[in-house]
Design an enzyme around this catalytic site. Structure first.
Site, short mmCIF file in Angstrom:
data_model
loop_
_atom_site.label_atom_id
_atom_site.label_comp_id
_atom_site.label_asym_id
_atom_site.label_seq_id
_atom_site.Cartn_x
_atom_site.Cartn_y
_atom_site.Cartn_z
N HIS A 1 -13.25 -1.08 -9.00
CA HIS A 1 -13.54 -1.70 -7.69
C HIS A 1 -13.83 -0.58 -6.70
CE1 HIS A 1 -12.98 -3.90 -3.95
NE2 HIS A 1 -13.15 -5.00 -4.65
N ASN B 1 -10.01 -12.03 -6.09
CA ASN B 1 -9.33 -10.73 -6.01
C ASN B 1 -8.45 -10.77 -4.76
OD1 ASN B 1 -8.52 -8.09 -5.83
ND2 ASN B 1 -10.56 -7.27 -5.36
N TRP B 2 -7.16 -10.95 -4.96
CA TRP B 2 -6.26 -11.09 -3.81
C TRP B 2 -5.95 -9.75 -3.15
CZ3 TRP B 2 -1.90 -15.03 -5.61
CH2 TRP B 2 -2.52 -16.24 -5.98
N LYS B 3 -6.31 -8.67 -3.82
CA LYS B 3 -6.04 -7.32 -3.30
C LYS B 3 -4.55 -7.16 -2.98
CE LYS B 3 -10.70 -7.27 -1.54
NZ LYS B 3 -11.70 -6.54 -0.81
N GLU C 1 -21.11 -5.36 -6.76
CA GLU C 1 -20.51 -5.50 -5.43
C GLU C 1 -21.02 -4.39 -4.53
OE1 GLU C 1 -16.66 -7.88 -5.57
OE2 GLU C 1 -16.09 -5.83 -6.01
N GLU D 1 -12.83 -0.14 -3.84
CA GLU D 1 -11.63 0.33 -3.13
C GLU D 1 -10.82 1.29 -3.99
OE1 GLU D 1 -10.24 -3.57 -1.99
OE2 GLU D 1 -11.95 -3.74 -0.65
N GLY E 1 -15.90 -7.29 2.31
CA GLY E 1 -15.01 -7.48 3.45
C GLY E 1 -15.67 -7.32 4.80
N SER F 1 -18.39 -10.53 0.34
CA SER F 1 -18.38 -11.54 1.41
C SER F 1 -18.91 -12.90 0.95
CB SER F 1 -19.15 -11.05 2.63
OG SER F 1 -18.51 -9.91 3.17
C1 PEP Z 1 -13.89 -7.86 -3.41
O1 PEP Z 1 -12.90 -7.30 -2.99
O2 PEP Z 1 -14.17 -7.76 -4.60
C2 PEP Z 1 -14.71 -8.61 -2.46
C3 PEP Z 1 -15.87 -9.00 -2.87
O3 PEP Z 1 -14.18 -8.84 -1.21
P1 PEP Z 1 -14.79 -9.82 -0.09
O4 PEP Z 1 -15.15 -11.11 -0.76
O5 PEP Z 1 -13.70 -9.98 0.92
O6 PEP Z 1 -16.00 -9.15 0.46
#
Ligand code: PEP
Length: 243
Positions: A97, A11-13, A167, A99, A173, A205
């Site tokens: 997600h 997931n490049w966001k 998640e 976010e 993050g 993470s």
């Molecule tokens: C995500 O955005 O889905 C995610 C898991 O981010 P990160 O790996 O940076 O925690």
């Protein structure tokens, strides 16, 4: 029994200009030629979908969107429909997600309408669920995720068009990861509530150092990777971690 095949999804966001995205996609696609024990998916920002589709063409890397609108088209400034993602070459879309749920106030019912839109367009929905730190500390992690599943999953779910990503919000993050026991417990609980054979990913993470242990858990069918998916080497080492 067929060999288990994980999904490693990046997931490049909201990261990457054209040159970065094309470079990253090419670097991943260039290595994704041999027999892999995992499927690979990259979910770039919408501005890069076409360029990344070109960069990964001919490789086994798949393309996904990061969100979609419930409607197929219309007066929804700034939004993108599931049909548009499909048209751009996507096979998957990340929905719900944290976010989006927390940053954009998306309720379970909004997420449910987006999952239905993904299916309407022929996309595989990656439905994200996960508890906040306060919910975990209050002992409500399992209940929170159960209620997100009930509220966000339309009727007609099946393993061919649904992936669930667990998640924990506090692990995204932050460099913190859930314990292996907590991941195992949560994935088993999710498993009991979704159609048989549905993949369940862990996200939060994930990095090359912890991916092997996470992927070795019985109920983990892959990982959803944010930060570490922006470096081709790290993403690749995660993909190889399960071997
Ligand atoms: C995500 O955005 O889905 C995610 C898991 O981010 P990160 O790996 O940076 O925690």
């Amino acid at each position: 029994m067929p060999e288990r095949k994980w999904l490693v999804a990046g997931n490049w966001k909201m990261n990457g200009l054209r040159a970065d995205g094309i470079g990253l996609a090419r670097a991943i696609a260039a290595r994704a030629t041999g027999a892999l024990r995992c499927d690979l998916l990259v979910c770039p920002p919408a501005t890069l979908l076409a360029a990344v589709a070109d960069a990964i063409a001919g490789s086994c890397v798949m393309l996904g969107g990061q969100d979609c609108h419930p409607e197929p088209s219309g007066a929804f400034t700034g939004d993108i429909s599931a049909e548009m993602l499909r048209d751009a070459g996507c096979s998957h879309v990340i929905l719900g997600h944290s976010e989006r749920r927390h940053g954009h106030g998306e309720s379970d019912s909004v997420v449910r309408s987006k999952v239905a839109a993904a299916w309407r367009a022929g996309l595989i929905a990656i439905l994200c669920v996960g508890e906040t730190r306060a919910e975990r500390e209050a002992g409500r992690a399992l209940d929170t995720v159960a209620s997100q599943l009930v509220g966000s999953l339309p009727d007609g779910a099946d393993a061919r068009r649904l992936i669930v990503a667990y998640e924990p919000v506090w692990a995204i993050g932050t460099g913190l990861t859930a314990t292996m026991a907590d991941i195992a417990d949560m994935h088993a609980a999710i498993r009991s509530r979704i159609p048989r054979g549905t993949r369940i990913l862990y996200g939060g993470s994930v990095n090359p150092g912890n991916a092997g242990d996470i992927l070795a858990l019985a109920e983990v069918d892959g990982v959803l990777v944010g930060g570490a998916s922006l470096k081709a080497d790290d993403f690749w080492r995660i993909a190889e971690a399960g071997r």
